[in-house]
Each structure stands twice: as structure tokens, then as C-alpha cells.
Design a protein around this motif. Structure first.
Motif, PDB file in Angstrom:
ATOM      1  N   MET A  81       0.827  -1.220   0.000  1.00 40.31           N
ATOM      2  CA  MET A  81       0.000   0.000   0.000  1.00 40.31           C
ATOM      3  C   MET A  81       0.858   1.267   0.000  1.00 40.31           C
ATOM      4  O   MET A  81       0.371   2.347  -0.317  1.00 40.31           O
ATOM      5  N   ILE A 126      -9.165  -8.588  -0.175  1.00 43.09           N
ATOM      6  CA  ILE A 126      -7.714  -8.672  -0.438  1.00 43.09           C
ATOM      7  C   ILE A 126      -7.326 -10.015  -1.049  1.00 43.09           C
ATOM      8  O   ILE A 126      -6.715 -10.072  -2.110  1.00 43.09           O
ATOM      9  N   LEU A 129      -5.910   0.371  -2.619  1.00 39.46           N
ATOM     10  CA  LEU A 129      -6.097  -1.075  -2.429  1.00 39.46           C
ATOM     11  C   LEU A 129      -5.995  -1.799  -3.772  1.00 39.46           C
ATOM     12  O   LEU A 129      -5.269  -2.787  -3.906  1.00 39.46           O
TER      13      LEU A 129
END
Ligand code: ASP
Length: 322
Positions: A48, A115, A268
Motif C-alpha cells: 500500500m 484482499i 487497495l
């Protein structure tokens, strides 16, 4: 250099564009350090950094009560985007398990996206006299009343997998809860507990080193990595339909400004394309998600369906905690 960056962010603020983030972000992991969720989070935090313009994402471990303590902390945090939660399937299992939860998985969070997907493995201590899955089943049946099964507390992935395993083979075990499967793994290595289910992000290294015995994977398909590829599925081993696949998602407290949520979701999506992150996750048996599953709306729809699915399983098993 520092001065010009400060000047730039002041300028951006003055022009009305978003000056976020301009300080480190805390990523709460609701389990102990060194475990599978923590490992995913630390790699993800690194991925990130670039999409967030170099901002640091600091992992904070708030383990205990199956992940509900960490989730509660984020639900009550200042909704400014600087405190985020990385949680797994527990986001969907804890509403069915805890009669009194201080937060609502669906109402107290802004969903940022999914994720990855991570299989689990069924493990035994190295000294357990069972080399294969059939040996394990025999040993469990021969040792009824004496078996210790480790988990990360009610609602955790290890709890869910262990619960389904016990009810599938009809052998009750004494469950030993920990603040995460990192401390549980320590006790499995030390032989204080007999068996445990845990995500491949934590077990791959121990299986490769031969410090634990691995009997099967929890997903319908085998896991295609050099370390895990030889393990049968529980489904093919006789537990027809056994399928526990763990996912992780990213959440912010309810009320976080939309512009901040958009910035975080864009970051993300970029992080999930990071080649290093994908490679590291794949080596541990995890699959990084893409496309629709990374959108807030899709993820919320998915978690809502998971709450219903696991709620029914938990109700049927008669499991509750106050
Ligand atoms: N593997 C744990 C679980 O069972 C969580 C962890 O320690 O990361 O949910």
C-alpha cells in the motif's frame, strides 16, 4: 526535500484536492503478531505504501476474543481514514457466534474491498503417532476425551475449521483458545496441543521445515504450491463437501469521508496488482483477488451473504458466546 513536500501538500490542500494521507495509517490486525492474518497484513501494508504516495502503514496487533476486540477498536476509532481494520472471515462468523457484540459488522464499518483468499491446513504436532490422514482419524478415535485442539478463539478461522472437522468426524475435542494462531502454533510446536487448523500463510513454512505434520487442506481443490501440492483435500479424504476458504478484507470506521474512502480503495486496487505482493502470497498458497471483488459494494454484498451462510452453520452447531 521535506520542506518542498510540505509546501506541496499545503498547496494541494489550498486547491481543494485531497491531502490524504499526510501521516502514518494504523492497520489493526485483530490477532497476535506472527500469525497468518498478521503476515498477510504486513505484506499488504508494504504494497500500500507506493499507491498511498509513500505513506507508512503501521500494523497494530489487537488480538483476543476471535478478532472481536480489534474489530471493536476500529469500529469506535476516529473515522478519518487513519485507522483501518484488516479482518478475515471472522467479520462474517462473529455476528452469529457472539450474543453481545459491541459493533455491527454491517453497520459500523465502511467496506473498502477484499484482499485475498487463503486455504487452511489440518496440522498435528510432530510427535503425534499418525503420518497420514487415515492414521490421524484412527488416532483421534482411539484417544477420545484426551485430544486438545488449538484455535484463535470463537469466530476465528481456526475455530470454524476445527468445529466443522469435529462435527464431520463426530469426535469431540477440548478446544484451547489463543489470541491468534501464532501463539497456538508455538504450543503445537512444543507439543502442548495436538492438532490445529490454520491458514497456509502461517503453516507453509512449518510444513516445509517438517516441524509439524500436515494431513489435508480445507478447500475443495488442492493447493498448487511446491510445499502444499502433495496434501489431499478433506473432501477427497472422505469428508464430502468440506470447504473452508478464508478471505481477508479492508475496512474503515463508519462515517469516514467518501473522498478518503475513494483514495483508499484506489490504493487497495493498486496494491493488489503489486507483483511482489502477488508472488509472496502465491508462495504461501493465497490468491490475491482482482476486479469486482475489490469494490466496496461487491465486498459488502459478499460479506452479507457469508454472514447468512455461516450464521446457519453456527446455529446448527449450537455454538454461542456472551
Ligand atoms: N489463523 C487465525 C484464525 O484462526 C488468525 C490469526 O492468528 O491470524 O482466525
Amino acid at each position: 526535500m521535506k520542506k518542498s513536500l510540505l509546501a506541496l501538500s499545503a498547496l494541494v490542500a489550498a486547491t481543494g484536492a485531497l491531502a490524504f494521507p499526510d501521516k502514518p495509517i494504523t492497520l489493526v490486525v485483530p490477532f497476535a503478531a506472527g500469525g497468518p492474518t498478521d503476515k498477510v497484513a504486513r505484506d499488504f501494508a508494504e504494497a500500500m505504501r507506493k499507491p498511498l504516495g509513500g505513506a507508512t502503514v503501521v500494523v497494530e496487533n489487537v488480538g483476543g476474543a476471535g478478532g472481536t476486540l480489534g474489530a471493536a477498536k476500529v469500529a469506535k476509532a476516529n473515522p478519518d481514514g487513519y485507522t483501518l481494520l484488516l479482518f478475515h472471515i471472522g467479520m462474517a462468523t462473529t455476528p452469529g457466534l457472539y450474543r453481545k457484540l459491541s459493533y455491527s459488522s454491517t453497520n459500523d464499518f465502511e467496506y473498502l474491498g477484499m484482499i485475498n483468499d487463503v486455504p487452511m491446513t489440518l496440522l498435528g504436532r510432530k510427535t503425534l503417532p499418525a503420518a497420514t490422514y487415515p492414521d490421524l482419524i484412527k488416532w483421534l478415535n482411539d484417544n477420545k476425551g484426551k485430544i486438545n485442539l488449538a484455535n484463535a478463539g470463537l469466530g476465528s478461522a481456526s475455530h470454524l475449521c476445527g468445529l466443522m472437522f469435529q462435527s464431520s468426524i463426530k469426535v469431540d475435542m477440548t478446544t484451547v483458545p489463543y489470541k491468534g494462531t501464532a501463539p497456538a502454533m508455538n504450543d503445537l510446536l512444543g507439543g502442548q496441543v495436538d492438532i490445529m487448523c490454520d491458514q497456509t500463510t502461517n503453516t507453509t513454512g512449518q510444513i516445509a521445515a517438517g516441524s509439524v505434520q500436515a494431513y489435508a487442506v480445507s478447500t475443495l481443490k488442492r493447493v498448487n504450491t511446491p510445499v502444499l501440492g502433495k496434501l489431499p483435500t478433506l473432501d477427497e479424504s472422505g469428508l464430502k463437501g468440506f470447504n473452508v476458504s478464508i478471505w481477508h478484507g479492508l475496512y474503515a470506521p463508519k462515517g469516514t469521508p467518501q473522498a478518503v474512502l475513494d483514495r483508499l480503495n484506489t490504493a487497495l486496487k493498486e496494491a493488489l496488482k503489486d507483483a511482489d505482493f502477488i508472488k509472496r502470497q502465491e508462495a504461501l498458497g493465497a490468491v490475491v483477488v482482482t476486479d469486482a471483488r475489490t469494490t466496496p459494494a461487491e465486498h459488502k454484498k459478499f460479506v452479507t451473504a457469508e454472514i447468512e451462510k455461516w450464521g446457519a452453520v453456527i446455529k446448527a452447531a449450537g455454538q454461542y458466546a456472551d
